[in-house]
Motif scaffolding. Sequence first.
Motif, PDB file in Angstrom:
ATOM      1  N   ASP A 118       0.651  -0.991  -0.266  1.00  0.00           N
ATOM      2  CA  ASP A 118       0.046  -0.040  -0.091  1.00  0.00           C
ATOM      3  C   ASP A 118       1.019   1.372  -0.269  1.00  0.00           C
ATOM      4  OD1 ASP A 118      -2.550  -1.727  -0.071  1.00  0.00           O
ATOM      5  OD2 ASP A 118      -2.500  -1.821   2.389  1.00  0.00           O
ATOM      6  N   GLU A 120       0.476   5.614  -0.017  1.00  0.00           N
ATOM      7  CA  GLU A 120      -0.238   7.158   0.378  1.00  0.00           C
ATOM      8  C   GLU A 120       0.453   7.773  -0.124  1.00  0.00           C
ATOM      9  OE1 GLU A 120      -2.722   9.259   3.789  1.00  0.00           O
ATOM     10  OE2 GLU A 120      -1.859   7.461   4.505  1.00  0.00           O
ATOM     11  N   TYR A 121       0.357   8.333  -1.769  1.00  0.00           N
ATOM     12  CA  TYR A 121       0.508   9.754  -1.963  1.00  0.00           C
ATOM     13  C   TYR A 121       0.042  11.138  -1.287  1.00  0.00           C
ATOM     14  CZ  TYR A 121       1.791   6.795  -5.305  1.00  0.00           C
ATOM     15  OH  TYR A 121       1.951   6.094  -5.927  1.00  0.00           O
ATOM     16  N   SER A 122       0.560  12.612  -0.202  1.00  0.00           N
ATOM     17  CA  SER A 122      -0.025  13.418  -0.199  1.00  0.00           C
ATOM     18  C   SER A 122       1.160  14.413  -0.114  1.00  0.00           C
ATOM     19  CB  SER A 122       0.551  13.241   1.635  1.00  0.00           C
ATOM     20  OG  SER A 122      -0.361  12.020   1.707  1.00  0.00           O
ATOM     21  N   SER A 133      -4.290  13.594  -0.920  1.00  0.00           N
ATOM     22  CA  SER A 133      -3.943  12.642  -0.081  1.00  0.00           C
ATOM     23  C   SER A 133      -4.042  11.881  -0.958  1.00  0.00           C
ATOM     24  CB  SER A 133      -4.547  12.244   1.246  1.00  0.00           C
ATOM     25  OG  SER A 133      -4.224  10.823   2.068  1.00  0.00           O
ATOM     26  N   GLU A 134      -4.058  10.635  -1.710  1.00  0.00           N
ATOM     27  CA  GLU A 134      -4.470   9.304  -2.627  1.00  0.00           C
ATOM     28  C   GLU A 134      -3.872   8.695  -1.786  1.00  0.00           C
ATOM     29  OE1 GLU A 134      -3.937  10.675  -6.184  1.00  0.00           O
ATOM     30  OE2 GLU A 134      -5.152  11.996  -6.149  1.00  0.00           O
ATOM     31  N   LYS A 135      -4.964   7.197  -2.099  1.00  0.00           N
ATOM     32  CA  LYS A 135      -3.752   5.299  -1.693  1.00  0.00           C
ATOM     33  C   LYS A 135      -4.201   4.897  -3.193  1.00  0.00           C
ATOM     34  CE  LYS A 135      -5.302   6.135   3.194  1.00  0.00           C
ATOM     35  NZ  LYS A 135      -6.011   5.340   3.860  1.00  0.00           N
ATOM     36  N   GLU A 136      -2.816   3.633  -2.761  1.00  0.00           N
ATOM     37  CA  GLU A 136      -2.878   3.151  -4.229  1.00  0.00           C
ATOM     38  C   GLU A 136      -2.193   2.041  -3.769  1.00  0.00           C
ATOM     39  OE1 GLU A 136      -1.960   4.485  -8.419  1.00  0.00           O
ATOM     40  OE2 GLU A 136      -0.224   4.203  -7.580  1.00  0.00           O
ATOM     41  N   ASN A 137      -2.308   0.760  -4.673  1.00  0.00           N
ATOM     42  CA  ASN A 137      -1.900  -0.417  -3.917  1.00  0.00           C
ATOM     43  C   ASN A 137      -1.453  -0.902  -4.760  1.00  0.00           C
ATOM     44  OD1 ASN A 137      -3.409  -4.031  -3.981  1.00  0.00           O
ATOM     45  ND2 ASN A 137      -2.405  -3.505  -2.089  1.00  0.00           N
ATOM     46  N   ASN A 168       3.853   1.149   2.630  1.00  0.00           N
ATOM     47  CA  ASN A 168       2.998   0.351   3.804  1.00  0.00           C
ATOM     48  C   ASN A 168       2.925  -1.435   3.395  1.00  0.00           C
ATOM     49  OD1 ASN A 168       2.160  -0.648   5.712  1.00  0.00           O
ATOM     50  ND2 ASN A 168       0.605   1.221   6.686  1.00  0.00           N
TER      51      ASN A 168
END
Length: 216
Positions: A118, A120-122, A133-137, A168
């Motif tokens: 995982d 998390e871009y911020s 804030s954006e999340k990606e997997n 993460n």
Amino acid sequence: GGAVDLSLEGIAKGVTLKEERLVFDAGEEKDVEVFFNSTSVNEGAYVGNIKLLAKESEKRIPVIFEVESKDVFFDGNLEIPSKYSNILPGEQMTIQLDVFDLLSGGGIGKGLGSSSVDVEYSVHDIYGNTLISEKENFVVDKKVTVSKTISFPEDMKEGQYVFSAVVNYKSSIGVATDLFTVSKIKSESPFNLGGTLSDSMIIFVFLGFLFLVLIL
């Protein structure tokens, strides 16, 4: 000569200044000691600034505090291409993130194998605020390179900003950051043909012209 007052803005915990006031003689230079303590801070990227105030002038120096987990299995290297180091409000930015398995020894060893990670871009300003804030997997097998595009609002204020990526994997947390600037004044290419040709085409045309001159 004169006095300069120093203060921290944006970072509430983990960062302290040894001195909050410096007195200078004419032409004198002094070092500012900054202490980082991660014992009471959770993993992540923390951004703020050191404010320097002298008489009626002030300056801010960005401070980035990266806190990773004790054991890091996957870490990242974040790069903002030079053409995005200074962007206009409302523009897009594409960053490149390399995520690698530290246990594979840079691809030499077996490592953890194919693993789901995982990220998390911020985007942070230097006053401690997280603006985007954006999340990606995605799956990592030893190493993977990904590109991420972020769009910025038209009313984004001019100044310095920090792009962060928090990687993460289970209990492992790795952090990567980079600085960029938002400004309404952007450097232009020395060749301006109304946007009809790309820079590479302009260079090609110029080299072709030079070659023709040499022949003649």
